[in-house]
Design an enzyme around this catalytic site. Sequence first.
Site, PDB file in Angstrom:
ATOM      1  N   VAL A  57       0.849  -1.287   0.374  1.00  0.00           N
ATOM      2  CA  VAL A  57       0.306   0.283   0.186  1.00  0.00           C
ATOM      3  C   VAL A  57       0.911   1.345   0.221  1.00  0.00           C
ATOM      4  O   VAL A  57       0.911   2.326  -0.718  1.00  0.00           O
ATOM      5  CB  VAL A  57      -0.713   0.004   1.409  1.00  0.00           C
ATOM      6  CG1 VAL A  57      -1.349   1.234   1.522  1.00  0.00           C
ATOM      7  CG2 VAL A  57      -2.220  -1.299   0.954  1.00  0.00           C
ATOM      8  N   GLU A  58       1.949   1.336   0.953  1.00  0.00           N
ATOM      9  CA  GLU A  58       2.510   2.321   0.962  1.00  0.00           C
ATOM     10  C   GLU A  58       3.381   2.618  -0.547  1.00  0.00           C
ATOM     11  O   GLU A  58       3.812   4.130  -0.676  1.00  0.00           O
ATOM     12  CB  GLU A  58       3.757   2.157   1.978  1.00  0.00           C
ATOM     13  CG  GLU A  58       3.273   1.967   3.164  1.00  0.00           C
ATOM     14  CD  GLU A  58       2.910   3.434   3.902  1.00  0.00           C
ATOM     15  OE1 GLU A  58       3.032   5.172   3.170  1.00  0.00           O
ATOM     16  OE2 GLU A  58       2.552   3.859   5.102  1.00  0.00           O
ATOM     17  N   SER A  59       4.109   1.863  -1.442  1.00  0.00           N
ATOM     18  CA  SER A  59       5.432   1.907  -2.442  1.00  0.00           C
ATOM     19  C   SER A  59       5.124   1.092  -4.063  1.00  0.00           C
ATOM     20  O   SER A  59       5.556   1.215  -4.789  1.00  0.00           O
ATOM     21  CB  SER A  59       6.601   1.624  -1.644  1.00  0.00           C
ATOM     22  OG  SER A  59       7.149   0.601  -1.367  1.00  0.00           O
TER      23      SER A  59
END
Length: 172
Positions: A57-59
């Site tokens: 989700v972050e990267s």
Amino acid sequence: MIDRIIFYSLILMWALTSQTAFSKCEILSEKTLRSYIASSAKTYDVDENLLIAIAKVESNFNNCITSPKGASGVMQLMPETALEVGVDDVFNAKQNIDGGAQYLLKMINRFKRPQLYLAAYNAGPNAVKNKRYIPNYRETKEYIRKVLKEYQKESRIEDSFKAIENLTEDEY
């Protein structure tokens, strides 16, 4: 006053170092990043599938990315967070993942409930007031939903409520 000057000097040094590191950043494969995540999960005793979900989700498993807000690397660490967990080079995937795992563990220990520690990872612990509720930020609410959905996929759990139960099993 002097403490603030030192703090902001450290942030500036970190930012300059990170920008230099970025120009040398080598994008690693998802397979390599998953192996680093597995190692960090064991080291910090956090759920490997949760770390994978956060990285996704972050990267989207991009170790050379920086967000418009200044978060960098696989686990999207902000400069202050990177300093807090001892990450010298946010574009060093192993350091970044170790730092993200260490920070997640701090949030887990502080907030206990998955929705709260995920909100704290995303919006910062000060945004999760009195350990009682998720801040009313659309981005944070969407973040929690996405992480839990990815966690559910990684864990091969069909029911989202069971995914949350799985995360809270050992906490109470």
